[in-house]
Design a protein around this motif. Structure first.
Motif, PDB file in Angstrom:
ATOM      1  N   GLY A  61       4.501   7.591  -6.128  1.00 57.17           N
ATOM      2  CA  GLY A  61       4.557   6.169  -6.464  1.00 57.17           C
ATOM      3  C   GLY A  61       4.246   5.243  -5.310  1.00 57.17           C
ATOM      4  N   ARG A  62       3.761   5.791  -4.206  1.00 58.49           N
ATOM      5  CA  ARG A  62       3.423   4.966  -3.044  1.00 58.49           C
ATOM      6  C   ARG A  62       1.985   4.471  -3.193  1.00 58.49           C
ATOM      7  NH1 ARG A  62       3.174   7.922   1.549  1.00 58.49           N
ATOM      8  NH2 ARG A  62       3.334   9.921   0.519  1.00 58.49           N
ATOM      9  N   LEU A  63       1.844   3.391  -3.951  1.00 58.47           N
ATOM     10  CA  LEU A  63       0.534   2.816  -4.220  1.00 58.47           C
ATOM     11  C   LEU A  63       0.498   1.372  -3.742  1.00 58.47           C
ATOM     12  CD1 LEU A  63       0.217   4.176  -7.856  1.00 58.47           C
ATOM     13  CD2 LEU A  63      -0.856   5.119  -5.808  1.00 58.47           C
ATOM     14  N   ILE A  64      -0.693   0.895  -3.450  1.00 53.80           N
ATOM     15  CA  ILE A  64      -0.873  -0.489  -3.023  1.00 53.80           C
ATOM     16  C   ILE A  64      -1.745  -1.166  -4.060  1.00 53.80           C
ATOM     17  CG2 ILE A  64      -1.761  -2.014  -1.218  1.00 53.80           C
ATOM     18  CD1 ILE A  64      -1.301   0.313   0.757  1.00 53.80           C
ATOM     19  N   ASP A  65      -1.352  -2.344  -4.484  1.00 51.14           N
ATOM     20  CA  ASP A  65      -2.086  -3.085  -5.492  1.00 51.14           C
ATOM     21  C   ASP A  65      -3.482  -3.437  -4.980  1.00 51.14           C
ATOM     22  OD1 ASP A  65      -2.778  -5.887  -6.935  1.00 51.14           O
ATOM     23  OD2 ASP A  65      -1.446  -4.647  -8.187  1.00 51.14           O
ATOM     24  N   HIS A  66      -4.462  -3.378  -5.868  1.00 50.68           N
ATOM     25  CA  HIS A  66      -5.846  -3.655  -5.509  1.00 50.68           C
ATOM     26  C   HIS A  66      -6.015  -5.026  -4.866  1.00 50.68           C
ATOM     27  CE1 HIS A  66      -9.995  -5.037  -6.334  1.00 50.68           C
ATOM     28  NE2 HIS A  66     -10.283  -3.842  -5.866  1.00 50.68           N
ATOM     29  N   LYS A  67      -5.346  -6.050  -5.387  1.00 53.28           N
ATOM     30  CA  LYS A  67      -5.512  -7.405  -4.836  1.00 53.28           C
ATOM     31  C   LYS A  67      -5.016  -7.475  -3.397  1.00 53.28           C
ATOM     32  CE  LYS A  67      -1.322  -9.392  -6.936  1.00 53.28           C
ATOM     33  NZ  LYS A  67      -0.455  -9.200  -5.801  1.00 53.28           N
ATOM     34  N   ASP A  68      -3.983  -6.701  -3.054  1.00 57.08           N
ATOM     35  CA  ASP A  68      -3.481  -6.688  -1.678  1.00 57.08           C
ATOM     36  C   ASP A  68      -4.487  -6.038  -0.725  1.00 57.08           C
ATOM     37  OD1 ASP A  68      -1.155  -7.896  -2.589  1.00 57.08           O
ATOM     38  OD2 ASP A  68      -0.083  -5.982  -2.818  1.00 57.08           O
ATOM     39  N   ILE A  69      -5.084  -4.950  -1.167  1.00 59.69           N
ATOM     40  CA  ILE A  69      -6.102  -4.280  -0.343  1.00 59.69           C
ATOM     41  C   ILE A  69      -7.317  -5.188  -0.176  1.00 59.69           C
ATOM     42  CG2 ILE A  69      -7.756  -2.351  -0.289  1.00 59.69           C
ATOM     43  CD1 ILE A  69      -4.951  -1.498   0.415  1.00 59.69           C
ATOM     44  N   LYS A  70      -7.734  -5.819  -1.279  1.00 58.10           N
ATOM     45  CA  LYS A  70      -8.889  -6.712  -1.225  1.00 58.10           C
ATOM     46  C   LYS A  70      -8.631  -7.862  -0.250  1.00 58.10           C
ATOM     47  CE  LYS A  70     -12.010  -9.376  -4.111  1.00 58.10           C
ATOM     48  NZ  LYS A  70     -12.321  -9.867  -5.453  1.00 58.10           N
ATOM     49  N   ALA A  71      -7.450  -8.438  -0.299  1.00 55.25           N
ATOM     50  CA  ALA A  71      -7.104  -9.543   0.601  1.00 55.25           C
ATOM     51  C   ALA A  71      -7.118  -9.077   2.061  1.00 55.25           C
ATOM     52  CB  ALA A  71      -5.738 -10.116   0.236  1.00 55.25           C
ATOM     53  N   LYS A  72      -6.614  -7.893   2.298  1.00 59.61           N
ATOM     54  CA  LYS A  72      -6.591  -7.347   3.660  1.00 59.61           C
ATOM     55  C   LYS A  72      -8.009  -7.210   4.209  1.00 59.61           C
ATOM     56  CE  LYS A  72      -5.312  -3.204   6.228  1.00 59.61           C
ATOM     57  NZ  LYS A  72      -4.664  -1.883   6.161  1.00 59.61           N
ATOM     58  N   TRP A  73      -8.920  -6.634   3.398  1.00 59.51           N
ATOM     59  CA  TRP A  73     -10.289  -6.414   3.848  1.00 59.51           C
ATOM     60  C   TRP A  73     -11.072  -7.719   3.963  1.00 59.51           C
ATOM     61  CZ3 TRP A  73     -12.086  -2.497   6.411  1.00 59.51           C
ATOM     62  CH2 TRP A  73     -11.388  -1.300   6.350  1.00 59.51           C
ATOM     63  N   GLU A  74     -10.797  -8.666   3.107  1.00 59.44           N
ATOM     64  CA  GLU A  74     -11.472  -9.960   3.224  1.00 59.44           C
ATOM     65  C   GLU A  74     -11.029 -10.682   4.490  1.00 59.44           C
ATOM     66  OE1 GLU A  74     -10.685 -11.824  -0.552  1.00 59.44           O
ATOM     67  OE2 GLU A  74     -12.408 -10.852  -1.487  1.00 59.44           O
ATOM     68  N   ALA A  75      -9.753 -10.573   4.828  1.00 58.05           N
ATOM     69  CA  ALA A  75      -9.255 -11.182   6.069  1.00 58.05           C
ATOM     70  C   ALA A  75      -9.879 -10.504   7.283  1.00 58.05           C
ATOM     71  CB  ALA A  75      -7.734 -11.092   6.117  1.00 58.05           C
ATOM     72  N   LYS A  76     -10.003  -9.193   7.224  1.00 57.24           N
ATOM     73  CA  LYS A  76     -10.607  -8.453   8.336  1.00 57.24           C
ATOM     74  C   LYS A  76     -12.069  -8.851   8.504  1.00 57.24           C
ATOM     75  CE  LYS A  76     -11.154  -3.784  10.096  1.00 57.24           C
ATOM     76  NZ  LYS A  76     -10.793  -2.386   9.943  1.00 57.24           N
TER      77      LYS A  76
END
Length: 82
Positions: A61-76
């Motif tokens: 159950g250790r998953l990360i929501d797609h929107k959180d990953i997308k936000a991280k990569w857009e910030a990077k």
């Protein structure tokens, strides 16, 4: 470490390219092919291991929501453009 001989079938173009690379590197073709296979196997082993880790994480159950990953990569990406 003992080395074992094996054979590999390559098309003419690929074999010529291997020969050109080996010549440019001042190495035998056999060395270049052995090095390429070692690197390929190491990369594929790493990939399989990472996929297995991901499957275990998902099962736990250790998953990360797609929107959180997308936000991280857009910030990077934005930080790199600055």
């Amino acid at each position: 470490m003992s080395l074992k001989a094996t054979s590999v079938r390559l098309d003419d173009e690929t074999l010529a390219r291997v020969g050109q690379m080996a010549e440019a590197m001042n190495r035998p073709r056999a060395w270049l092919m052995a090095e390429a296979i070692k690197q390929y196997v190491a990369r594929e082993e790493w990939f399989i291991h990472e996929v297995e880790k991901g499957v275990i994480a998902a099962d736990e159950g250790r998953l990360i929501d797609h929107k959180d990953i997308k936000a991280k990569w857009e910030a990077k990406r934005a930080a790199q453009m600055d």
